[in-house]
Design a protein around this motif. Structure first.
Motif, PDB file in Angstrom:
ATOM      1  N   UNK A 206       4.214  -5.963  13.815  1.00 31.52           N
ATOM      2  CA  UNK A 206       3.134  -6.953  13.768  1.00 31.52           C
ATOM      3  C   UNK A 206       2.082  -6.558  14.790  1.00 31.52           C
ATOM      4  N   UNK A 207       0.878  -6.295  14.304  1.00 28.68           N
ATOM      5  CA  UNK A 207      -0.230  -5.842  15.149  1.00 28.68           C
ATOM      6  C   UNK A 207      -1.449  -6.708  14.829  1.00 28.68           C
ATOM      7  N   UNK A 208      -2.491  -6.656  15.645  1.00 25.16           N
ATOM      8  CA  UNK A 208      -3.664  -7.497  15.368  1.00 25.16           C
ATOM      9  C   UNK A 208      -4.242  -7.299  13.969  1.00 25.16           C
ATOM     10  N   UNK A 209      -4.207  -6.084  13.447  1.00 27.89           N
ATOM     11  CA  UNK A 209      -4.817  -5.813  12.149  1.00 27.89           C
ATOM     12  C   UNK A 209      -4.076  -6.489  10.997  1.00 27.89           C
ATOM     13  N   UNK A 210      -2.759  -6.663  11.117  1.00 24.25           N
ATOM     14  CA  UNK A 210      -2.031  -7.304  10.013  1.00 24.25           C
ATOM     15  C   UNK A 210      -1.604  -8.736  10.321  1.00 24.25           C
ATOM     16  N   UNK A 211      -2.105  -9.281  11.423  1.00 30.15           N
ATOM     17  CA  UNK A 211      -1.891 -10.696  11.680  1.00 30.15           C
ATOM     18  C   UNK A 211      -0.723 -11.018  12.578  1.00 30.15           C
ATOM     19  N   UNK A 212      -0.635 -10.387  13.744  1.00 31.39           N
ATOM     20  CA  UNK A 212       0.427 -10.743  14.689  1.00 31.39           C
ATOM     21  C   UNK A 212       0.160 -12.124  15.287  1.00 31.39           C
ATOM     22  N   UNK A 213       1.165 -12.662  15.961  1.00 32.94           N
ATOM     23  CA  UNK A 213       1.049 -13.999  16.522  1.00 32.94           C
ATOM     24  C   UNK A 213       0.048 -14.033  17.686  1.00 32.94           C
ATOM     25  N   UNK A 214      -0.614 -15.192  17.813  1.00 34.90           N
ATOM     26  CA  UNK A 214      -1.478 -15.468  18.951  1.00 34.90           C
ATOM     27  C   UNK A 214      -1.094 -16.825  19.544  1.00 34.90           C
ATOM     28  N   UNK A 215      -1.210 -16.950  20.859  1.00 33.08           N
ATOM     29  CA  UNK A 215      -0.852 -18.178  21.557  1.00 33.08           C
ATOM     30  C   UNK A 215      -1.969 -18.591  22.509  1.00 33.08           C
ATOM     31  N   UNK A 216      -2.043 -19.889  22.764  1.00 34.85           N
ATOM     32  CA  UNK A 216      -2.941 -20.418  23.785  1.00 34.85           C
ATOM     33  C   UNK A 216      -2.085 -20.742  25.005  1.00 34.85           C
ATOM     34  N   UNK A 217      -2.227 -19.918  25.998  1.00 28.78           N
ATOM     35  CA  UNK A 217      -1.376 -20.018  27.186  1.00 28.78           C
ATOM     36  C   UNK A 217      -1.453 -21.409  27.823  1.00 28.78           C
TER      37      UNK A 217
END
Length: 406
Positions: A262-273
């Motif tokens: 999972x990488x940014x180009x295929x949609x890895x997770x993102x969080x708001x710290x």
């Protein structure tokens, strides 16, 4: 969280009660709210002014009904759930905003600055350091951690693709939810000590899995907007799915496992710290969307707080659903497969006394005849939830999975 149209009804859904002095107009208001409640999470969006003008008095009536502690037994099921489960702040946010804002889930807070101690002793191999432990409670997520080999994930990938369009044996329709109840391979993956031993340090020695989901983020799949949950009232907006003794404690974890890189180009997770300190409100309308919903989450969008989390195949991350999270679009020509499991300690009841569960964005109505929580670690001495035994010990289950994936 309101239905797109309000059909006329010929009979009030709550009959007259001399002891309460119900009038015909009150019955009509309740009829309107009942129709709204039935489809509370069907395509949430900003509603026309005329619809809001009809709904607001009805919500105000139910707010007062709750405040006066009037009997709930005479109410239809959905109205009874609203009066019982909605916090006063949920009513007030909707009413005060003119039905333009709402809480995304059952409101609660969490102290991210306090001192938190491990809740279970585990083997040194999987013991989290004090810095990691503090980081999780401060940020709301941690990882990635290593767990599975490339070969193990390749076999699971074949199985996931083989069942992508197959009906669930648990629910009877095509859904990516709770496939661990019929897949020995998935259940064995979930039981990896790298996962359960770390979860035990955060939640306690006795753990249940109450839900899993397979993620098929195909080529060109859109972004999943930032969202969060507490007791998962967000799915039904009438009843919680889980009932923690205290909502200001850590009572549920999600473990997200990457089957593909999972990488940014295929949609890895993102969080708001640090966003798990409380449940935030949503604003109806806007350009964002969560499956069939149309709302935006109201929170501080400082780029410094956004953490993009690449995860290699076979690694996993742990987070609390209260931490705001999402994933960008998959702009590649390849799938990004993953699965998650949701874990609670055994003192948290799950879907108690329910024959069905509603989650529109996960497929609609789930009959719970074949569903149950599954013991991941320790013992379930309390027996607060319906329990099932996944197929980890069933003979030939794994061989069947291999044949289906071939």
């Amino acid at each position: 969280m309101f239905c797109s149209s309000i059909p006329q009804v010929s009979q009030p859904l709550v009959g007259k009660d001399p002891s309460l002095g119900h009038q015909a107009n009150a019955g009509k208001l309740l009829s309107i709210v009942h129709l709204v409640a039935i489809s509370m999470n069907m395509h949430p969006k900003l509603r026309p002014l005329w619809q809001r003008a009809l709904i607001l008095p009805a919500l105000t009536f139910l707010f007062a009904y709750k405040a006066l502690h009037l009997p709930r037994r005479i109410l239809p099921r959905d109205l009874k759930a609203i009066v019982k489960n909605w916090h006063y702040s949920m009513f007030w946010t909707l009413i005060k905003s003119g039905l333009t804002q709402a809480y995304i889930d059952e409101p609660c807070t969490f102290d991210i600055t306090g001192k938190h101690l491990p809740k279970a002793q585990v083997n040194p191999e999987f013991r989290m350091t004090e810095a990691e432990f503090d980081q999780f409670h401060r940020d709301g997520f941690i990882g990635p951690f290593d767990a599975f080999s490339q070969e193990e994930m390749a076999q699971l990938r074949k199985e996931m693709l083989a069942v992508e369009k197959e009906k669930s044996q648990t629910y009877g329709f095509v859904t990516p939810r709770d496939r661990h109840l019929e897949s020995a391979r998935l259940w064995e993956c979930m039981n990896h000590p790298a996962i359960v031993e770390r979860a035990a340090q955060l939640l306690g020695q006795d753990l249940l899995c109450w839900r899993t989901q397979l993620f098929y983020k195909g080529p060109g799949a859109p972004a999943i907007q930032f969202h969060q949950a507490s007791t998962f009232m967000v799915e039904d907006y009438l009843d919680p799915a889980i009932y923690p003794p205290r909502t200001d404690e850590m009572f549920q974890l999600t473990v997200w496992v990457a089957v593909d890189d999972a990488v940014p180009e295929n949609g890895c997770m993102q969080f708001i710290r640090g966003s798990h300190d409380r449940i935030h409100k949503i604003k109806f309308g806007g350009d964002e969307g969560f499956y069939n919903a149309n709302f935006s989450l109201d929170f501080d969008r400082d780029p410094e707080r956004v953490v993009t989390m690449p995860v290699k195949s076979g690694q996993f991350i742990i987070f609390t659903e209260r931490c705001i999270h999402g994933s960008p679009a998959n702009i590649t020509d390849r799938y990004r497969l993953a699965f998650n499991l949701r874990i609670v300690p055994t003192n948290v009841p799950v879907l108690t006394g329910k024959e069905k569960y509603r989650s529109v964005y996960n497929g609609g109505k789930y009959l719970l005849n074949n569903w149950g929580v599954a013991l991941l670690r320790g013992e379930d001495r309390l027996q607060l939830s319906k329990t099932v035994v996944p197929p980890r010990l069933q003979q030939n289950s794994t061989e069947d999975c291999y044949r289906a994936a071939a």
